[in-house]
Design an enzyme around this catalytic site. Structure first.
Site, PDB file in Angstrom:
ATOM      1  CG  LEU A  33      -4.103   9.908 -42.962  1.00 29.79           C
ATOM      2  CD1 LEU A  33      -5.163   9.563 -44.010  1.00 29.79           C
ATOM      3  CD2 LEU A  33      -3.205  11.041 -43.461  1.00 29.79           C
ATOM      4  CG  HIS A  34      -3.562  14.240 -37.358  1.00 37.57           C
ATOM      5  ND1 HIS A  34      -3.879  15.489 -37.847  1.00 37.57           N
ATOM      6  CD2 HIS A  34      -2.220  14.112 -37.509  1.00 37.57           C
ATOM      7  CE1 HIS A  34      -2.777  16.087 -38.262  1.00 37.57           C
ATOM      8  NE2 HIS A  34      -1.745  15.268 -38.082  1.00 37.57           N
ATOM      9  CD  GLU A  35     -10.957  14.862 -36.062  1.00 36.74           C
ATOM     10  OE1 GLU A  35     -11.536  15.708 -36.766  1.00 36.74           O
ATOM     11  OE2 GLU A  35     -11.446  13.752 -35.786  1.00 36.74           O
ATOM     12  N   GLY A  36      -6.425  16.924 -38.376  1.00 39.06           N
ATOM     13  CA  GLY A  36      -5.811  17.981 -39.182  1.00 39.06           C
ATOM     14  C   GLY A  36      -5.821  17.605 -40.662  1.00 39.06           C
ATOM     15  CG  HIS A  37      -3.477  14.371 -42.169  1.00 41.36           C
ATOM     16  ND1 HIS A  37      -2.983  13.708 -41.078  1.00 41.36           N
ATOM     17  CD2 HIS A  37      -2.390  14.853 -42.828  1.00 41.36           C
ATOM     18  CE1 HIS A  37      -1.660  13.768 -41.075  1.00 41.36           C
ATOM     19  NE2 HIS A  37      -1.275  14.463 -42.114  1.00 41.36           N
ATOM     20  N   GLY A 147      -0.916  22.097 -44.693  1.00 35.65           N
ATOM     21  CA  GLY A 147      -1.209  22.708 -43.395  1.00 35.65           C
ATOM     22  C   GLY A 147      -0.225  23.829 -43.078  1.00 35.65           C
ATOM     23  CD  GLN A 153       5.870  20.489 -45.912  1.00 29.23           C
ATOM     24  OE1 GLN A 153       6.739  19.670 -45.649  1.00 29.23           O
ATOM     25  NE2 GLN A 153       4.586  20.234 -45.681  1.00 29.23           N
ATOM     26  CB  VAL A 176      -6.624  21.158 -37.185  1.00 26.61           C
ATOM     27  CG1 VAL A 176      -7.770  20.571 -36.376  1.00 26.61           C
ATOM     28  CG2 VAL A 176      -7.111  21.575 -38.573  1.00 26.61           C
ATOM     29  NE  ARG A 187       8.590  14.045 -36.404  1.00 30.87           N
ATOM     30  CZ  ARG A 187       8.592  14.494 -37.667  1.00 30.87           C
ATOM     31  NH1 ARG A 187       7.707  15.400 -38.038  1.00 30.87           N
ATOM     32  NH2 ARG A 187       9.478  14.057 -38.537  1.00 30.87           N
TER      33      ARG A 187
HETATM   34  O1  PAF Z   1       4.077  17.662 -44.621  1.00 29.83           O
HETATM   35  C1  PAF Z   1       4.292  16.464 -44.904  1.00 29.83           C
HETATM   36  O2  PAF Z   1       3.602  15.564 -44.422  1.00 29.83           O
HETATM   37  C2  PAF Z   1       5.423  16.120 -45.855  1.00 29.83           C
HETATM   38  O3  PAF Z   1       6.486  16.997 -45.722  1.00 29.83           O
HETATM   39  C3  PAF Z   1       4.961  16.058 -47.324  1.00 29.83           C
HETATM   40  C4  PAF Z   1       4.464  17.393 -47.843  1.00 29.83           C
HETATM   41  C5  PAF Z   1       3.858  15.016 -47.477  1.00 29.83           C
HETATM   42  C6  PAF Z   1       6.133  15.620 -48.222  1.00 29.83           C
HETATM   43  O4  PAF Z   1       6.634  14.388 -47.838  1.00 29.83           O
END
Ligand code: PAF
Length: 289
Positions: A33-37, A147, A153, A176, A187
């Site tokens: 997890l980062h600031e975007g999350h 995001g 997606q 973000v 990544r």
């Molecule tokens: O965007 C992501 O992190 C993934 O594709 C998700 C939506 C959690 C599904 O595994």
């Protein structure tokens, strides 16, 4: 904050929350997890009474085992981040709980998955919508926040929720960025310091594309060409694609399609994928902001 690892325990928790009249905002993640999350969590907290974050590195959506194996998994840090952010429950199922022996059902996305990232990543979006449908089934959220960095997606999940009458509001949250413009991504931690400095060419290539789109005679090709020039100037970067597309339909433009004649009510975006050795970064922006 609770950490839940079993789908049926997750459902019990959610049913209890719903029975006391609380709405659930959901942030599905693969961790690291980062600031975007954190921005997605904040958006979920603004919209709903309780926030659930899922952390699950989904094997179904990876095309390369090396990418799956090397995906960062700092689970203890992630749980601490969620707790500090006021999350009500973390849902971190095991792979066995998600895909027990005999698991055989898949959700098949429609035409939106055949474009852009689709052809180069066979089965990827099927893996994404299958896991998202399963996460939705366990968490039973009122709203789910995704995001816009993974723009395709977001579009595919929005279509799935509508097509399958899930009754879940799908919310897209703006990208973000780091101070130098690089889109935040789990990544990014896999980049070496030199690659990390070089990666600024990705947002800069989108800046160049947006400037090129301002010309009266701009075509999709002149816009993607401007982006490609910026990437070509960076020896550590390898361009996979850059493409101009319609934000609603994800329809991609041909190189000589004029942007001016595309229709005033269409919102156009540019998306790109760029490699730094074995790390693949994606980004996108609207062509007119
Ligand atoms: O965007 C992501 O992190 C993934 O594709 C998700 C939506 C959690 C599904 O595994």
């Amino acid at each position: 904050m609770l950490t839940i690892t079993d789908p049926s325990d997750m459902r019990v928790w959610s049913n209890r929350a719903a029975s006391t009249g609380r709405t659930i905002g959901f942030v599905p993640t693969m961790g690291a997890l980062h600031e975007g999350h954190l921005a997605l969590i904040a958006e979920a907290a603004e919209r709903c009474d309780a926030v659930v974050v899922s952390i699950f590195v989904n094997p179904l959506q990876f095309n390369e085992t090396t990418d799956f194996d090397s995906y960062p998994r700092p689970i203890d840090d992630d749980i601490a981040v969620c707790s500090a952010a006021g999350v009500s429950a973390v849902y971190a199922p095991t792979a066995r709980a998600m895909y027990p022996e005999g698991f055989q059902t898949r959700v098949v996305p429609g035409a939106l998955a055949d474009r852009m990232e689709g052809p180069g990543r066979p089965g990827h979006f099927e893996g994404v919508v299958t896991v998202v449908a399963k996460l939705f089934g366990a968490v039973r959220p009122d709203a789910a926040i995704f995001g816009q960095k993974d723009f395709q997606q977001l579009a595919i999940v929005t279509a799935m929720a509508a097509d399958l009458d899930m009754g879940i509001e799908i919310v897209g949250h703006p990208i973000v960025r780091e101070p130098d413009g690089l889109a935040m991504s789990s990544r990014n931690v896999r980049l070496t310091p030199t690659q990390r400095s070089a990666a600024v060419c990705v947002p800069r290539s989108l800046d160049a594309a947006i400037s090129a789109a301002g010309h009266v005679d701009a075509t999709a090709g002149s816009v993607t060409g401007a982006a490609a020039q910026v990437i070509a100037a960076e020896p550590l970067a390898r361009l996979e694609y850059s493409t101009v597309f319609d934000a609603d339909t994800l329809e991609e433009f041909n190189s000589d399609d004029s942007l001016r004649q595309s229709g005033a009510d269409r919102v156009l975006r540019i998306a790109t994928a760029v490699w730094f050795d074995d790390v693949r970064l994606i980004d996108n922006r609207p062509l007119a902001e």
